[in-house]
Design a protein around this motif. Sequence first.
Motif, PDB file in Angstrom:
ATOM      1  N   PHE A  88     -19.149 -17.108  19.131  1.00  0.00           N
ATOM      2  CA  PHE A  88     -19.614 -18.402  19.614  1.00  0.00           C
ATOM      3  C   PHE A  88     -19.050 -18.687  20.990  1.00  0.00           C
ATOM      4  O   PHE A  88     -17.839 -18.690  21.179  1.00  0.00           O
ATOM      5  CB  PHE A  88     -19.174 -19.529  18.672  1.00  0.00           C
ATOM      6  CG  PHE A  88     -20.030 -19.637  17.461  1.00  0.00           C
ATOM      7  CD1 PHE A  88     -21.233 -20.295  17.517  1.00  0.00           C
ATOM      8  CD2 PHE A  88     -19.636 -19.040  16.286  1.00  0.00           C
ATOM      9  CE1 PHE A  88     -22.030 -20.373  16.399  1.00  0.00           C
ATOM     10  CE2 PHE A  88     -20.425 -19.109  15.166  1.00  0.00           C
ATOM     11  CZ  PHE A  88     -21.624 -19.786  15.219  1.00  0.00           C
ATOM     12  N   ARG A 113     -15.126 -17.055  16.596  1.00  0.00           N
ATOM     13  CA  ARG A 113     -14.859 -17.511  15.247  1.00  0.00           C
ATOM     14  C   ARG A 113     -15.962 -17.015  14.334  1.00  0.00           C
ATOM     15  O   ARG A 113     -16.909 -16.390  14.771  1.00  0.00           O
ATOM     16  CB  ARG A 113     -14.749 -19.035  15.185  1.00  0.00           C
ATOM     17  CG  ARG A 113     -16.002 -19.768  15.673  1.00  0.00           C
ATOM     18  CD  ARG A 113     -15.945 -21.226  15.310  1.00  0.00           C
ATOM     19  NE  ARG A 113     -16.072 -21.368  13.868  1.00  0.00           N
ATOM     20  CZ  ARG A 113     -15.473 -22.332  13.185  1.00  0.00           C
ATOM     21  NH1 ARG A 113     -14.709 -23.189  13.802  1.00  0.00           N
ATOM     22  NH2 ARG A 113     -15.632 -22.419  11.880  1.00  0.00           N
ATOM     23  N   GLU A 114     -15.818 -17.300  13.038  1.00  0.00           N
ATOM     24  CA  GLU A 114     -16.840 -16.923  12.088  1.00  0.00           C
ATOM     25  C   GLU A 114     -17.679 -18.135  11.727  1.00  0.00           C
ATOM     26  O   GLU A 114     -17.173 -19.251  11.687  1.00  0.00           O
ATOM     27  CB  GLU A 114     -16.208 -16.336  10.818  1.00  0.00           C
ATOM     28  CG  GLU A 114     -15.613 -14.958  11.027  1.00  0.00           C
ATOM     29  CD  GLU A 114     -15.136 -14.350   9.728  1.00  0.00           C
ATOM     30  OE1 GLU A 114     -14.875 -15.118   8.790  1.00  0.00           O
ATOM     31  OE2 GLU A 114     -15.032 -13.123   9.658  1.00  0.00           O
ATOM     32  N   ALA A 115     -18.954 -17.910  11.461  1.00  0.00           N
ATOM     33  CA  ALA A 115     -19.833 -18.981  11.027  1.00  0.00           C
ATOM     34  C   ALA A 115     -20.304 -18.672   9.617  1.00  0.00           C
ATOM     35  O   ALA A 115     -20.630 -17.534   9.299  1.00  0.00           O
ATOM     36  CB  ALA A 115     -21.040 -19.105  11.959  1.00  0.00           C
ATOM     37  N   LEU A 118     -25.667 -19.860  16.430  1.00  0.00           N
ATOM     38  CA  LEU A 118     -25.638 -20.748  15.277  1.00  0.00           C
ATOM     39  C   LEU A 118     -26.967 -20.699  14.530  1.00  0.00           C
ATOM     40  O   LEU A 118     -26.998 -20.624  13.301  1.00  0.00           O
ATOM     41  CB  LEU A 118     -25.373 -22.192  15.720  1.00  0.00           C
ATOM     42  CG  LEU A 118     -23.938 -22.682  15.729  1.00  0.00           C
ATOM     43  CD1 LEU A 118     -23.858 -24.071  16.337  1.00  0.00           C
ATOM     44  CD2 LEU A 118     -23.353 -22.684  14.331  1.00  0.00           C
ATOM     45  N   LYS A 148     -27.673 -19.760  10.629  1.00  0.00           N
ATOM     46  CA  LYS A 148     -28.182 -20.800   9.734  1.00  0.00           C
ATOM     47  C   LYS A 148     -29.668 -20.634   9.415  1.00  0.00           C
ATOM     48  O   LYS A 148     -30.245 -21.454   8.717  1.00  0.00           O
ATOM     49  CB  LYS A 148     -27.951 -22.184  10.368  1.00  0.00           C
ATOM     50  CG  LYS A 148     -26.529 -22.439  10.860  1.00  0.00           C
ATOM     51  CD  LYS A 148     -25.490 -22.341   9.757  1.00  0.00           C
ATOM     52  CE  LYS A 148     -24.082 -22.569  10.302  1.00  0.00           C
ATOM     53  NZ  LYS A 148     -23.036 -22.468   9.262  1.00  0.00           N
ATOM     54  N   ASP A 201     -22.251 -29.537   7.914  1.00  0.00           N
ATOM     55  CA  ASP A 201     -21.969 -28.134   8.215  1.00  0.00           C
ATOM     56  C   ASP A 201     -20.757 -28.050   9.151  1.00  0.00           C
ATOM     57  O   ASP A 201     -20.796 -28.583  10.269  1.00  0.00           O
ATOM     58  CB  ASP A 201     -23.188 -27.483   8.871  1.00  0.00           C
ATOM     59  CG  ASP A 201     -23.003 -25.990   9.059  1.00  0.00           C
ATOM     60  OD1 ASP A 201     -23.524 -25.220   8.241  1.00  0.00           O
ATOM     61  OD2 ASP A 201     -22.330 -25.600  10.037  1.00  0.00           O
ATOM     62  N   ASP A 204     -19.519 -25.623  10.974  1.00  0.00           N
ATOM     63  CA  ASP A 204     -19.746 -24.934  12.242  1.00  0.00           C
ATOM     64  C   ASP A 204     -20.488 -25.818  13.232  1.00  0.00           C
ATOM     65  O   ASP A 204     -20.176 -25.840  14.425  1.00  0.00           O
ATOM     66  CB  ASP A 204     -20.530 -23.639  12.008  1.00  0.00           C
ATOM     67  CG  ASP A 204     -19.766 -22.653  11.160  1.00  0.00           C
ATOM     68  OD1 ASP A 204     -18.584 -22.398  11.468  1.00  0.00           O
ATOM     69  OD2 ASP A 204     -20.336 -22.139  10.187  1.00  0.00           O
ATOM     70  N   LYS A 228     -18.145 -28.480  14.500  1.00  0.00           N
ATOM     71  CA  LYS A 228     -17.217 -27.912  15.473  1.00  0.00           C
ATOM     72  C   LYS A 228     -17.884 -27.706  16.830  1.00  0.00           C
ATOM     73  O   LYS A 228     -17.304 -28.017  17.879  1.00  0.00           O
ATOM     74  CB  LYS A 228     -16.663 -26.583  14.956  1.00  0.00           C
ATOM     75  CG  LYS A 228     -15.566 -25.989  15.836  1.00  0.00           C
ATOM     76  CD  LYS A 228     -14.330 -26.854  15.821  1.00  0.00           C
ATOM     77  CE  LYS A 228     -13.174 -26.164  16.533  1.00  0.00           C
ATOM     78  NZ  LYS A 228     -11.965 -27.013  16.555  1.00  0.00           N
ATOM     79  N   PHE A 229     -19.098 -27.195  16.806  1.00  0.00           N
ATOM     80  CA  PHE A 229     -19.831 -27.004  18.059  1.00  0.00           C
ATOM     81  C   PHE A 229     -20.035 -28.336  18.771  1.00  0.00           C
ATOM     82  O   PHE A 229     -19.820 -28.454  19.984  1.00  0.00           O
ATOM     83  CB  PHE A 229     -21.180 -26.336  17.783  1.00  0.00           C
ATOM     84  CG  PHE A 229     -22.138 -26.433  18.934  1.00  0.00           C
ATOM     85  CD1 PHE A 229     -21.900 -25.746  20.115  1.00  0.00           C
ATOM     86  CD2 PHE A 229     -23.282 -27.223  18.846  1.00  0.00           C
ATOM     87  CE1 PHE A 229     -22.772 -25.845  21.199  1.00  0.00           C
ATOM     88  CE2 PHE A 229     -24.159 -27.323  19.916  1.00  0.00           C
ATOM     89  CZ  PHE A 229     -23.909 -26.638  21.084  1.00  0.00           C
TER      90      PHE A 229
END
Length: 204
Positions: free
Chosen positions: A40, A52-54, A116, A120, A174, A176, A179-180
Motif C-alpha cells: 500500500f 502492510r497486509e490487507a 485496496l 476487496k 473495514d 484497511d 487506515k487508508f
Amino acid sequence: MLTYRARSGIRSVKAGEKILRSLPQPKVVTMRSHMLAVAFAFVSMSAMGQMREAIEVPAGALAPADVDFLQTVDTSNIDQLTFGKRIMGRKRTGVRSLAENVVSSHAKADDAVRLLAAAKHVQLDHRMSARAKGEADEIIRKDVNADRMYVENVVRDGNDLIALYQRTRDQSADPDIRKFAEQMLPALESNTRQADDLLKRMGE
C-alpha cells in the motif's frame, strides 16, 4: 468541479477521459486463507509508501458504503491528477507548487486505492467524471484565468474530499479502508490549506 460524495448520495460520474499518466498495474502476491499481501502506498506526512497486509473479503461482501468510497475516490484521483498535470504543463503558472503537491498526493492515493480494490474485489472505472472533464478542458484555454480556476477547484473539491474521508475513517467497518482514509487526510488537509491561502492572496 464534481462534488465528491458516495454514489448513494450526490456522486455523479460518467464517462470521461483516461488518466494522463501510465500507472503500474497493482501486484497481488499469493493469497493465504483470507489474507492478501499487498503493497500500500498510503499517503501521510510521516509514513509514505507504508507496507502492510490487507484482509481480503469475498466478492460482494464489502459494505456498500465502502464500495462507494473506493469508487468515488478512484474518480477523484483521476480528476485531480488530470487537473494538476494540465496546470503543470502550462508555460506560465503561479500555482505550480500546489499542482505538484496535489499530483503527488493523488498519485500515491491512486496506487493505494487500486491495491485496496483488488483485495476487496471492487471494480473501479478509473475514469474522469464528465463534469471534471469539461472543466479540465477549460483550463487549457488561453482566454481563462487558469490559475484561479484551478485553485478554486482545489479548495472546493478538497473540502468535499476531506468530509468524505473523515466520514469513512469514522464509520467504515473495514480496518484497511479506515487506515487508508486516516493516512490520506493530512495530505488532503495540507493541499486544501495551501489552495485556500493562495485564493486569499489572489483576492476572493
